[in-house]
Design an enzyme around this catalytic site. Structure first.
Site, PDB file in Angstrom:
ATOM      1  N   LEU A   1       0.863  -1.178   0.000  1.00  9.19           N
ATOM      2  CA  LEU A   1       0.000   0.000   0.000  1.00  9.19           C
ATOM      3  C   LEU A   1       0.897   1.225   0.000  1.00  9.19           C
ATOM      4  O   LEU A   1       1.997   1.196   0.559  1.00  9.19           O
ATOM      5  CB  LEU A   1      -0.899   0.043   1.245  1.00  9.19           C
ATOM      6  CG  LEU A   1      -2.092  -0.907   1.337  1.00  9.19           C
ATOM      7  CD1 LEU A   1      -2.826  -0.677   2.650  1.00  9.19           C
ATOM      8  CD2 LEU A   1      -3.040  -0.730   0.168  1.00  9.19           C
ATOM      9  N   ASP A   2       0.425   2.309  -0.601  1.00 11.53           N
ATOM     10  CA  ASP A   2       1.162   3.559  -0.525  1.00 11.53           C
ATOM     11  C   ASP A   2       1.290   3.984   0.933  1.00 11.53           C
ATOM     12  O   ASP A   2       0.439   3.656   1.774  1.00 11.53           O
ATOM     13  CB  ASP A   2       0.447   4.662  -1.306  1.00 11.53           C
ATOM     14  CG  ASP A   2       0.350   4.355  -2.789  1.00 11.53           C
ATOM     15  OD1 ASP A   2       1.154   3.539  -3.276  1.00 11.53           O
ATOM     16  OD2 ASP A   2      -0.535   4.935  -3.452  1.00 11.53           O
ATOM     17  N   ARG A   3       2.302   4.744   1.225  1.00  8.46           N
ATOM     18  CA  ARG A   3       2.574   5.152   2.604  1.00  8.46           C
ATOM     19  C   ARG A   3       1.385   5.855   3.253  1.00  8.46           C
ATOM     20  O   ARG A   3       1.036   5.591   4.403  1.00  8.46           O
ATOM     21  CB  ARG A   3       3.804   6.072   2.629  1.00  8.46           C
ATOM     22  CG  ARG A   3       4.203   6.530   4.025  1.00  8.46           C
ATOM     23  CD  ARG A   3       5.482   7.343   3.974  1.00  8.46           C
ATOM     24  NE  ARG A   3       5.892   7.776   5.294  1.00  8.46           N
ATOM     25  CZ  ARG A   3       7.024   8.442   5.542  1.00  8.46           C
ATOM     26  NH1 ARG A   3       7.852   8.728   4.546  1.00  8.46           N
ATOM     27  NH2 ARG A   3       7.329   8.799   6.770  1.00  8.46           N
TER      28      ARG A   3
END
Length: 339
Positions: A147-149
């Site tokens: 997942l993106d940060r």
């Protein structure tokens, strides 16, 4: 490491993705750096160009150029050990994220702001925190997707190599359902739709951009969306389903149709748009639900994550109630969407 090296793939490593092989052997190597080495052909498998998701086989030869990182995962005698307190803190933090756990898999609710893997300037990330769960034989839980940060929500972690292989196979064959919740600027029309583009990375801006088919590194990306609730014509609560799994796919697609995700510092592209009062300028994107075959071969994993605090605040402000959501009725279904 100052010279080109060649390494054979062992039997235990067969079936691994190439990027995860590098992460295992060279944990200090950032994902962006590896991508650049792959694009320029400096990393090769059996003398041929490869991609980060290439599956490696026993006996294959991996060409490794100078990386600028020395520490290897299998050379622990030179590693600086983590303190007992740090390991304990990491373990508790991960346990606090648990939504589901058995002997095969952990399903975590990743908070916004926590990176999944290490990179430039990052001292704490989920992959590193999972070191606290390494068993006596040196086996560590494995991430099977990212997942993106700044995206919160569901992350799957395999507890064994076999579970990792089965879960990865389910992702690769698209034998899974991933549902995201997002708050978009404006209201997409039609209320239910399919977004199909080609995406490529723009390294200068560290983002993905829509390109034409056949352009260098262009990858086909398909997303489905469905508007669940709206606040006048200013904001909309939308469920989104990535059919493919490209980097930043949902964020880039939302911006492409003119309705970027609230709080997206990379893709929000509406000039002079004012954020309504009381809403935090943070990414309003949640990996809400996942349905995937259980790696044991029996049954399925079906887990949902709650809204993170900043999104719950927005839902409260707008009078939206997550309990009104019917996941079966509102799962964007490609067979119902007119092309």
């Amino acid at each position: 490491m100052s010279a080109i090296e060649q390494k054979h793939v062992t039997a235990d490593e067969a079936g691994m993705r190439l990027d995860r092989w590098f992460k295992s052997h060279y944990p200090g190597l950032g994902f962006g750096h590896l991508q650049k080495l792959l694009r320029t052909g400096q990393v090769r498998v059996d003398g041929k160009r490869a991609e980060s998701n290439t599956r490696i086989a026993k006996g294959q030869m991996i060409r490794i150029p100078p990386l600028g990182v020395e520490l290897r995962a299998d050379d622990k005698k030179n590693a600086r050990p983590k303190s007992t307190k740090l390991t304990s803190d990491d373990r508790k933090a991960v346990e606090d994220m648990l939504l589901f756990e058995d002997s095969h898999v952990m399903v975590l609710n990743k908070p916004a702001g926590l990176a999944v893997q290490g990179g430039s300037g990052l001292s704490r990330h989920l992959d590193g925190m999972l070191d606290a769960f390494t068993d006596a034989k040196g086996n560590k839980p494995r991430l099977v997707h990212r997942l993106d940060r700044e995206t919160s929500g569901i992350i799957l972690v395999a507890r064994t190599r076999q579970a990792a292989q089965e879960l990865t196979k389910a992702f690769r064959h698209r034998n899974t359902r991933k549902i995201y919740w997002a708050m978009l600027a404006g209201v997409p029309k039609p209320y239910q739709g399919r977004i199909s583009t080609f995406l490529a990375r723009n390294d200068d801006e560290e983002r993905m951009q829509v390109v034409r088919q056949g352009d260098d590194e262009a990858q086909h990306a398909v997303s489905l969306y469905s508007v669940f609730e709206k606040s006048a014509q200013k904001l909309s609560w939308v469920t989104m389903k990535p059919v493919t799994g490209r980097t930043h796919q949902l964020r880039a697609h939302a911006a492409h149709i003119g309705h970027p995700i609230i709080g997206d510092d990379k893709y929000f592209n509406i000039e002079n748009w004012e954020l309504p009062g009381g809403i935090q300028n943070r990414l309003h994107l949640l990996a809400r639900r996942i349905v995937i075959p259980h790696p044991s071969g029996h049954g399925a994993i079906d887990v949902s994550a709650p809204l993170p605090p900043h999104m719950q605040q927005t839902w409260n402000l707008l009078g939206f109630n997550a309990k009104d959501y019917d996941p079966e009725a509102d799962d964007p279904d490609e067979t119902l969407i007119k092309r």
